[in-house]
Design a protein around this motif. Structure first.
Motif, PDB file in Angstrom:
ATOM      1  N   TYR A  95       0.849  -1.197   0.000  1.00 30.26           N
ATOM      2  CA  TYR A  95       0.000   0.000   0.000  1.00 30.26           C
ATOM      3  C   TYR A  95       0.881   1.242   0.000  1.00 30.26           C
ATOM      4  N   HIS A 141      -3.587  -6.866   6.021  1.00 28.04           N
ATOM      5  CA  HIS A 141      -2.588  -5.940   6.576  1.00 28.04           C
ATOM      6  C   HIS A 141      -1.748  -6.732   7.578  1.00 28.04           C
ATOM      7  N   THR A 177      -3.146  -1.710  10.842  1.00 28.91           N
ATOM      8  CA  THR A 177      -3.196  -0.329  10.361  1.00 28.91           C
ATOM      9  C   THR A 177      -3.126   0.623  11.543  1.00 28.91           C
ATOM     10  N   ASP A 209      -1.359   1.448   6.227  1.00 27.46           N
ATOM     11  CA  ASP A 209      -0.793   0.118   6.417  1.00 27.46           C
ATOM     12  C   ASP A 209       0.538   0.207   7.156  1.00 27.46           C
ATOM     13  N   SER A 266       3.683  -1.318   5.262  1.00 29.91           N
ATOM     14  CA  SER A 266       4.223  -0.430   4.232  1.00 29.91           C
ATOM     15  C   SER A 266       5.013   0.706   4.861  1.00 29.91           C
TER      16      SER A 266
END
Length: 305
Positions: free
Chosen positions: A67, A85, A89, A95, A98
């Motif tokens: 993401y 995820h 998150t 995310d 990421s």
């Protein structure tokens, strides 16, 4: 050219092809022995593997991240780790996995920039003090002692608060706290070899201070400084994370591990992953640099070569 003809371009003109080949073979032999010693040191090898993974992740973060690390989606806020995820998150629906990947890029950038700055500064200050001696040595070492008198993190906080938040100012603030130990080490190495025969011979041949500094002191000090820099990288990462945690480092929305841990502390009971994941990333990378530094210290020990 006869045996009595002086060399046209300095002492290097006397080197034959066989001499150059022997020198290269000796260097390759030292590298090979160093690699064998590293293979016999599992902790150092593990540290090297983690650092290599960090570099790979930092360079290829856009390819690995599923993401966009800065895109907010409030309908996905504070989702627990799962298949969609992996690390959950955050409070804005971003995310975490990421952001961890892109945070590795920020961490590596900070570490590399600080190291590139402090290595030449620390060496030049310490080597100059040890080589010249006298009042120059006293003045430079007293300045070094002033910086060493304060805890590194406290001094970095003071400089960062004065300069303002941001990556560039954080690099400057951390650099101002890391160079003194390098200077002390370079001075000690210089004092050890300053009266050696080959330095005296170089002076008798007319070599200037600058040439002695670059051609004689750098090779002697490089192994010790390399080990010190590797060990310092752990403290650089921890200091950068501390500045980010307090809001004096990289500013949002840029992903940074310390800032990520700080933003998740108010959700610690309900969303433990917001602080645990970046905290573990800081722990593993700092430990990896310490393990690699210990391994390099053993490899570069003259008694092992």
């Amino acid at each position: 050219m006869s045996a009595t003809t002086p060399p046209p371009a300095g002492l290097h003109a006397w080197l034959t092809t066989e001499d150059v080949a022997s020198t290269r073979q000796a260097r390759l032999g030292r590298l090979y022995r160093g690699w064998l010693l590293l293979l016999r040191n599992p902790p150092a090898l593990a540290g090297l593997a983690v650092i290599a993974l960090l570099i790979l992740v930092a360079l290829l973060a856009p390819l690995f991240a599923p993401y966009d690390p800065n895109v907010q989606a409030m309908d996905r806020a504070l989702l627990a780790p799962g298949a969609a995820h992996w690390f959950g998150t955050d409070e804005f629906g971003r995310d975490v996995f990421s952001r961890i990947l892109f945070g590795a890029r920020t961490t590596l950038t900070t570490t590399v920039l600080v190291t590139v700055i402090v290595a030449p500064i620390g060496f030049l200050v310490g080597a100059t003090a040890g080589l010249l001696g006298g009042w120059v040595d006293v003045a430079l070492m007293r300045v070094t002692d002033i910086f060493l008198a304060f805890p590194g993190l406290v001094l970095a906080l003071a400089f960062s608060a004065a300069l303002g938040p941001g990556l560039e100012n954080a690099v400057i603030a951390i650099s101002l706290t890391v160079w003194p130990p390098i200077a002390r080490l370079a001075r000690a190495e210089t004092l050890t070899v300053r009266g050696s025969d080959y330095v005296i011979a170089a002076e008798l041949q007319g070599a200037g201070r600058g040439r002695i500094l670059l051609h004689h002191l750098v090779p002697i000090c490089a192994p010790s400084i390399l080990v010190r820099l590797t060990l310092n990288m752990a403290s650089i990462i921890l200091t950068a994370a501390g500045l980010g945690f307090l809001g004096l480092g990289v500013q949002p929305p840029t992903a940074e591990w310390g800032a990520m841990a700080a933003s998740g502390r108010q959700y610690l009971l309900d969303a433990w992953w917001l602080t645990t994941v970046p905290g573990l990333a800081i722990l593993f990378v700092s430990l990896a640099f310490n393990l690699l530094g210990d391994g390099l210290r053993d490899i570069l020990d003259p008694r092992n070569g």
